[in-house]
Scaffold this motif. Sequence first.
Motif, short mmCIF file in Angstrom:
data_model
loop_
_atom_site.label_atom_id
_atom_site.label_comp_id
_atom_site.label_asym_id
_atom_site.label_seq_id
_atom_site.Cartn_x
_atom_site.Cartn_y
_atom_site.Cartn_z
N TYR A 354 29.12 35.27 53.12
CA TYR A 354 29.92 34.95 51.94
C TYR A 354 29.85 36.08 50.92
N GLN A 355 30.91 36.18 50.12
CA GLN A 355 30.97 37.23 49.10
C GLN A 355 31.74 36.73 47.88
N CYS A 356 31.24 37.08 46.70
CA CYS A 356 31.93 36.72 45.46
C CYS A 356 33.10 37.66 45.24
N ASP A 357 34.27 37.09 45.04
CA ASP A 357 35.47 37.89 44.80
C ASP A 357 35.45 38.57 43.45
N GLY A 360 31.16 40.71 43.68
CA GLY A 360 30.73 41.31 44.93
C GLY A 360 29.40 40.80 45.46
N THR A 362 26.75 39.01 47.57
CA THR A 362 26.86 38.53 48.95
C THR A 362 25.73 37.57 49.26
N CYS A 370 28.47 31.32 41.51
CA CYS A 370 27.88 32.60 41.88
C CYS A 370 26.57 32.80 41.12
N ILE A 379 32.84 32.55 45.25
CA ILE A 379 32.20 32.97 46.50
C ILE A 379 32.99 32.39 47.66
N GLN A 382 33.49 35.33 54.32
CA GLN A 382 34.00 36.65 54.67
C GLN A 382 34.86 36.55 55.92
N ARG A 387 37.10 43.24 54.74
CA ARG A 387 36.72 42.96 53.34
C ARG A 387 35.64 43.91 52.90
N ILE A 389 32.42 45.36 50.95
CA ILE A 389 31.18 44.85 50.41
C ILE A 389 30.88 45.59 49.12
N VAL A 394 21.62 39.92 49.21
CA VAL A 394 21.87 38.90 50.21
C VAL A 394 20.80 37.83 50.09
#
Length: 395
Positions: A354-357, A360, A362, A370, A379, A382, A387, A389, A394
Motif C-alpha cells: 500500500y502507498q499513500c497518494d 508517499g 508505504t 495515513c 492509502i 499498489q 506506481r 515509490i 514500510v
Amino acid sequence: MIELLLLLLPVAAASGWYTARRGMSRKKQKQQPQIAPVYFKGLNYLLNEQPDKAIDLFIELLDVDSDTVETHLALGNLFRRRGEVDRAIRIHQNLIARPSLNREQRAQALLELGQDYMRAGLFDRAENLFLELTELKIYNEQAYIYLLEIYQQEKEWQRCLDVADKISVSHFPSLPNAVAHFYCELAEQMLSQQNISAAEGYLKRAQQVQRNNVRALLLQAEIDYTRGDCRSVVKLLQQVEENEPIYLSEVLPRLVECYKQLGRQHELFEYLQQLYQRHHCTEAMMILSEMIVEKEGESAAVDAMLRHLEEAPDLKGLERLVRLNLQRSEESPKEALEVLLVSVMKLLEKQPAYQCDHCGFTAKKLHWQCPSCKRWGEIKPQQGLTRSIKANAVT
C-alpha cells in the motif's frame, strides 16, 4: 550555533535600539543615545554558546506593548518551526503573562501557545487553550481545527464528530471524507462489542455523509457475510468496484467466495472477464488463470498471463506465471524455474502493498488514516510496477 546567532542578532539589535530609545526619552538626552550595556551582555551569551540565557535576556528587553507583540509572536513561531518547542513555549507564556495585551493579542498568543503544546505532545494543555479560544469566540475556527486534530490523535471519535459540526467545509474541504471515517471508526468499535445494530447505524450515517464510502461498504459487506447473506455481499462489493476499482485487491477474495457459495461459478467467470477488460487488474487475472486451467488447461492459462504481463508488468503476475510453468515443466528447466520463483517471492516480500497518494508513505497493511500525513482514505493498494515509490517507510 551560527544559525541561532543569525536568528537572534536582529532581535538583539531591536532590543538594544528599543532600550536606548526609551532611556533617551525618559532622560530627554540631546546627545546621541548609547547602546544599552545589557545588549552587549546578550551578545556575549550568544558568542559563548549560552543561547538560553541570551534568549531570556532579549525577551526581558522587549517590553510587551503594541509595538513588540508581533515580534514576540514571530520569534516564538520561528522557534517552533525550527523544532525548538521549549523556547517557543517560554516566549509565548511570557507574552500571555503580560496584563497589557488586548483581547485579540491574548487570543493570538493563546493560539500560538496551543500549537507549541501540540508540537510537544502536551495534548491536554493544548486542548484547554483551544477550548478557551472557542469560549472567547475569537480564532475559534482555527481552534476547532486543532481540537479535531487532537481528538483524532486520542481516538476520541465522538468528540471528533462534535467538533466537526462546528467547522466550515470552506475552511476544511476534506471534512466530509474525515467525518465518514469517524463514523466507520465508531462502527468498528461497536462491532468489537458485538453491537451489530449500533454499528450499522453508524455505517448508514457514513454513507449519508459520503455516498459509496469504500470503508463503509466493506464493513457492511463483512456484517452481511456473517449473516450468510451472500447476495448482499456481492452487491456491496460490486459497488466498490464501480466507485473505487483501486480497492479490487481488497474485494475479490470475498466476492469469489460468495459467488461460489451461491453456486454461480459460471457467472463469476464472465464477471471476472468483464472486470479484467475494464481495469486490467492483476488480481482478477490471477483468479481467471486458475479457472482457465480447469476449463482449457495450463497452456491457455500461461498464454493469458503472458498477455497480461505484456500490458501490465507485475510481480504477482510474474509469480503466478512461474507457478503455471512449473506445473507443466519437465525436470530439466524445473530447477531454474524454482530458483526464479524463490527470487520473485523475495522481491514480493520487500515490496510494500500500500502507498499513500498524498505523501508517499508505504505500508504492508491497509491504514485508513495515513500514519504520516494523517489524511483519511489516501492509502491505496499498489498496482503493478508502474506506481512510483515516494517514500521508504514500510510498516
